[in-house]
Design a protein around this motif. Structure first.
Motif: not given
Lengths: 115, 115
Positions: A9-22, A109-114
């Motif tokens: 439902p929710e994910m977060s990732v640091q700026e410039a990093e990589t994230v994978t949504l399923s 999926t709610s993605l937040t880039v930090i």
């Protein structure tokens, strides 16, 4: 009937990093399309990437790529070099071939880039 | 070129009333689809129209109806409104059903609140 499941439902990732949504889906169709859409807080849905089921090669669009596993009915989205503008709801969607624009969406999926 | 436009942007209605939502597709697009997006959920398919004919219908009651006009614009009507009809209603258009034109272009949506 087709179902699309997004288990994060929710994910977060640091700026410039990589994230994978399923995303997983269930269908008896053999010919179909899969999509990832982005919906920022402004609510306009924007196409991120598209995959034709008959193509074995994973789709890529700049920083966005997918991992399409047809036998496992899995369709994940990888975002590389995450940017603040990537903050949004992401929806996985399924479309049967030849139905035009009848889409089945996951719950998002709610993605937040930090920063 | 203008994108998909929808009117009104926001709407407040009382239970039991009727509402009409409007959508103008991108110029040259002949197929329009309607989706209902309840808060926190993914969009749910309601109707698809192509060349003024209904081509698909989702699992919605008969209180929901739609039509497409000769200029390809479309209206979605909902009768006997229920509190559960409160949602963002999205319109999407594509050029046609053939030729692999499967990228939907979404409008900004109409936010309907039923009190």
């Amino acid at each position: 009937a087709q179902t699309v499941t997004q288990s994060q439902p929710e994910m977060s990732v640091q700026e410039a990093e990589t994230v994978t949504l399923s995303c997983t889906y269930d269908t008896s169709e053999s010919n179909y399309y899969l999509f990832w859409y982005k919906q920022p807080p402004s609510r306009q849905m924007i196409l991120v990437i598209r995959q034709e089921a008959y193509k074995q090669q994973n789709a890529t669009e700049n920083r966005f790529s997918v991992n399409f596993q047809k036998a496992a009915k899995s369709f994940s989205l990888k975002i590389s070099d995450s940017q603040l503008g990537d903050t949004a709801m992401y929806f996985c969607a399924f479309m049967k071939h030849a139905t035009g624009n009848q889409f089945y969406f996951g719950t998002g999926t709610s993605l937040t880039v930090i920063p | 070129d203008a994108g998909v436009t929808q009117s009104p942007t926001h709407l407040i209605k009382t239970r039991g009333q009727q509402v009409t939502l409007r959508c103008s597709p991108i110029s040259g697009h002949k197929s329009v689809s309607w989706y209902q997006q309840v808060l926190g959920q993914g969009p749910q398919f309601i109707f698809q129209y192509y060349e003024k004919e209904e081509r698909g219908r989702g699992n919605f009651p008969d209180r929901f109806s739609a039509r497409q006009f000769p200029n390809y614009s479309s209206e979605l009507n909902v009768n006997a409104l229920l509190l559960g009809d409160s949602a963002l209603y999205l319109c999407a258009s594509i050029p046609g059903l053939a030729g692999g034109s499967y990228e939907q272009y979404f409008g900004p949506g109409t936010r309907l609140t039923v009190t």
